[in-house]
Design an enzyme around this catalytic site. Structure first.
Site, mmCIF file in Angstrom:
data_model
loop_
_atom_site.group_PDB
_atom_site.id
_atom_site.type_symbol
_atom_site.label_atom_id
_atom_site.label_comp_id
_atom_site.label_asym_id
_atom_site.label_seq_id
_atom_site.Cartn_x
_atom_site.Cartn_y
_atom_site.Cartn_z
ATOM 1 C CB CYS A 13 -20.159 -12.435 17.812
ATOM 2 S SG CYS A 13 -20.245 -12.046 19.047
ATOM 3 C CB CYS A 16 -15.886 -12.453 20.566
ATOM 4 S SG CYS A 16 -17.573 -13.322 21.052
ATOM 5 C CG ASP A 416 6.989 7.749 -12.451
ATOM 6 O OD1 ASP A 416 7.170 8.774 -12.545
ATOM 7 O OD2 ASP A 416 8.233 6.965 -12.791
ATOM 8 C CG ASP A 598 9.050 3.171 -10.844
ATOM 9 O OD1 ASP A 598 8.781 3.610 -10.759
ATOM 10 O OD2 ASP A 598 10.197 1.921 -11.140
ATOM 11 C CG ASP A 602 6.627 8.165 -8.709
ATOM 12 O OD1 ASP A 602 6.746 9.062 -9.259
ATOM 13 O OD2 ASP A 602 7.930 6.687 -8.754
#
Length: 707
Positions: A13, A16, A416, A598, A602
């Site tokens: 959990c 832990c 872009d 890209d 940018d």
């Protein structure tokens, strides 16, 4: 600082994970990431700090550490290692104990307290060995976990029954079956939880499985004759030659030296349509050759491959905690002490009201057993594991878990133009030169543009690559303007946008201008095409009431022409990287904004937006600045990325609502005795199933329609 990566077994959990995190912090570790779902633990530690000492401390908490520098030798597997094995061991004893609860059977021998003790004792020993040891260690470290509640509940019923048997108080004081059923049903619940939570890792495991295959390695004998023999791809090294045939999986990242093939890259990009590749093309490890045969040279192996980097980034993102999880973690940290206080109050108040200690104790035990801190801790990690896994399998790579949450209220999408809305595969449409011959002009342009990451430059360099090359004394790329270089004779050359030639010509409608020593020596026009999926993606965003913006460094007229074809709402053109950054900052301040780009120019804007998205063929700087990477060389998966982000966040909210609602409703029901005579038994069963409900809701993300 040394980077350490471990696999830690035994985490059940969020408490832990929290206990390990706090322990590592005390040891001086930095950049700690603990994933309770798959057990991955990573951190940075001083080089002079022994890992073995830290590992021993983690194991003292009740967990098992697996790491290259930790394993001293193979240890024998412990008896009853898994929750399923423990459940199967305990179930027969518990089932027999429960038979006396069926009046029609009239098994009088089962009413004997010593027979009940004999049947209960093996179950109690196994339960205390697992839950009890974990509880003691968690208390010793000051971070009590769920096992504290289970241990106290089961031990209370067992000890009370043992006293009743020794003192011969009668059957109404015997609750051995309660102790046994608590332990057995919690083992069953934890097994179901483990199984369903592990299913959230299904997509990631599919990627990991694809990393290990056989390869056909090419070697040469002393007569220079080619030999081909099979080896495991883990034995390959950079520079090795491999033969890849139809139907085979590419064993590692490599470059084709000979042959033409059709490659299915669905594992990486999510696109099942085969891609044609020939000489000098890059093959990604894990992709499938659907047609053709190729001889290739290995360019990356092991942790350096594209697939390994994707798996590592997904694991890293899974180990992060988005803001929505922080409140649940704070509550989980104080949950167990709070429940112990409530259980104590339940015992005292019910004892006073009912005037009888036995039913008051049963209600108190029911409160401890039915309470579930795990649900709050698993609400976010389970949903994130599924969301990130599905995204990775479909060609969307989330570099940070918080990006999933940030998608929930995106109102603007900024694109872009070049290489994002358009293919970036330019062709030279026209060019002019003056005071120079054509071959020299082409050589100058190629020698400048080959060093640029801009799509325009790459296209020109590719088309004029056979024109000869000039050796520059120095060369650099100026963001938003172009390339600048100096040759051995001290001549200065510039290649870039109209900004570089404003004082040299009035013609502002060309793409690239070439300047030598402040004299215009030529210009180049290129033509690009809009990505075929761009219109559909823009229409999808507008249907979701997301405002679309084009942000470009290109001339306004050209930008507006493409925007009109796509139906983009706003056009902002002729922007330098600094202006792009400022514009995105203003848009982000006004409303949550996603930026898709890209190029190297940018990168600042991608980092400034609420979420930055780049494509896999983008520049490395753009990919590093982005929170999300689209791996299919296009915009096809942008709607999926947006949809997965929103629906993952929705699933997290549903899980948290279930976790809180369950505890808010279940604890008072147990405290008021509404579960009846067998309250602890029903409580253990309900608690065991509560996490399963949460995990199943998370797993729905694998098949849920999100775009």
């Amino acid at each position: 600082m040394e980077k350490v990566q471990w696999k830690v077994e035994g985490m059940t959990c969020a408490n832990c994970a929290l206990s390990i995190n706090k322990y590592l912090e005390k040891q001086g570790a930095k950049e700690i990431k603990v994933n309770a779902i798959d057990g991955d633990v990573s951190f940075e530690i001083n080089d002079n700090t022994p890992q073995q000492n830290i590992a021993k401390g983690v194991e003292d908490l009740g967990y098992k550490v697996i790491g290259e520098k930790i394993i001293q030798g193979k240890k024998s597997e412990p008896f009853l290692k898994t929750n399923l094995q423990r459940f199967l061991f305990c179930f027969p004893f518990t089932a027999v104990l429960m038979l006396h609860m069926i009046p029609s059977l009239k098994l009088h021998w089962l009413m004997n307290p010593w027979i009940q003790l004999t049947l209960c004792l093996p179950v109690f020993i196994v339960g205390m060995h697992h839950f009890g040891r974990s509880a003691v260690k968690s208390l010793r470290r000051g971070i009590p976990n769920m096992n504290v509640l289970i241990s106290i509940g089961a031990a209370s019923a067992f000890i009370y029954s043992l006293i009743g048997a020794v003192m011969n108080w009668g059957n109404e004081y015997l609750f051995f079956e309660t102790a046994a059923t608590i332990i057995t049903l919690v083992f069953m619940g934890e097994h179901l939880e483990d199984s369903t939570v592990k299913s959230t890792q299904r997509a990631l495991k599919g990627l990991i499985k694809s990393q290990k295959v056989m390869a056909n390695m090419i070697a040469f004998d002393d007569q220079h004759q080619e030999l081909i023999f099979p080896v495991e791809n883990t034995q390959l090294r950079v520079g090795d030659l491999v033969l890849i045939k139809t139907g085979e999986q590419v064993p590692a990242d490599c470059k084709i030296l000979w042959g033409d093939v059709m490659v299915n890259e669905a594992l990486i990009t999510g696109e099942s349509v085969p891609v044609s590749k020939g000489k000098k093309a890059i093959l990604i490890g894990g992709s499938i050759i659907e047609q053709g045969t190729a001889k290739a040279q290995v360019t990356a192996v092991g942790a350096d491959t594209v697939l390994s980097n994707i798996v590592n980034l997904v694991k890293k993102a899974q180990g992060e905690k988005p803001p929505v999880q922080q409140m649940a973690d704070r509550i989980s940290a104080i949950f167990v002490p709070t429940i112990l206080i409530i259980a104590t109050l339940t015992l005292i108040i019910n004892w006073i009201v009912l005037g009888d200690f036995t039913p008051a104790m049963m209600r108190s035990i029911a409160v401890m057993v039915i309470a579930c801190p795990c649900a709050m801790g698993l609400a976010t990690p389970a949903a994130i594991a599924v969301g990130l896994g599905r995204a990775a399998r479909n060609g969307v790579l989330f570099r940070h878990a918080k990006s999933l949450e940030l998608f929930k209220n995106i109102q603007q999408a900024v694109f872009d133009k070049t290489g994002t809305l358009t293919t970036g595969q330019f062709q030279i449409a026209d060019f002019r030169f003056q005071n120079i011959d054509e071959s020299t002009f082409k050589s100058i342009v190629y020698s400048l543009e080959k060093y640029s990451n801009h799509p325009l430059a790459k296209s020109i360099a590719n088309e004029w690559k056979d024109t000869g090359e000039i050796r520059w004394k120095n060369i650099e790329e100026i963001k938003g303007q172009g390339m600048q270089a100096t040759d051995a004779d001290g001549n200065q050359y510039l290649a870039g946008s109209y900004v570089l030639a404003t004082d040299l010509t009035k013609e502002d409608n060309h793409n690239i201008y070439i300047v030598r020593n402040n004299e215009l020596i030529g210009w180049i026009d290129l033509q690009d095409e809009i990505r075929p999926e761009a219109k559909q993606v823009i229409d999808h965003l507008k249907s979701k009431h997301i405002k679309t913006v084009m942000l470009s460094g290109d001339r306004y007229a050209k930008s507006h022409q493409i925007a009109d074809q796509l139906g983009i709402d706003v056009v902002i053109a002729e922007q330098t990287p600094e202006q792009k950054l400022e514009t995105v900052a203003q848009l982000t301040a006004a409303a949550p904004t996603v930026m898709i780009g890209d190029g190297i120019n940018d990168a600042p804007a991608l980092a400034k937006a609420t979420i930055g998205i780049s494509m896999s063929d983008a520049s490395q700087m753009a990919m590093q600045s982005a929170g999300v990477v689209l791996m299919n060389h296009g915009l096809n998966k942008l709607p999926l990325a947006l949809g997965l982000g929103r629906h993952t966040y929705l699933t997290i909210k549903q899980n948290l609502f279930w976790a809180f609602a369950y505890n808010i409703v279940a604890i008072p029901i147990a405290a008021l005795g509404l579960l009846g005579e067998y309250g602890p038994t029903y409580g253990a069963l309900i608690m065991g199933l509560s996490d399963v409900v949460l995990a199943i809701n998370s797993v729905r993300l694998f098949v849920k329609k999100v775009d």
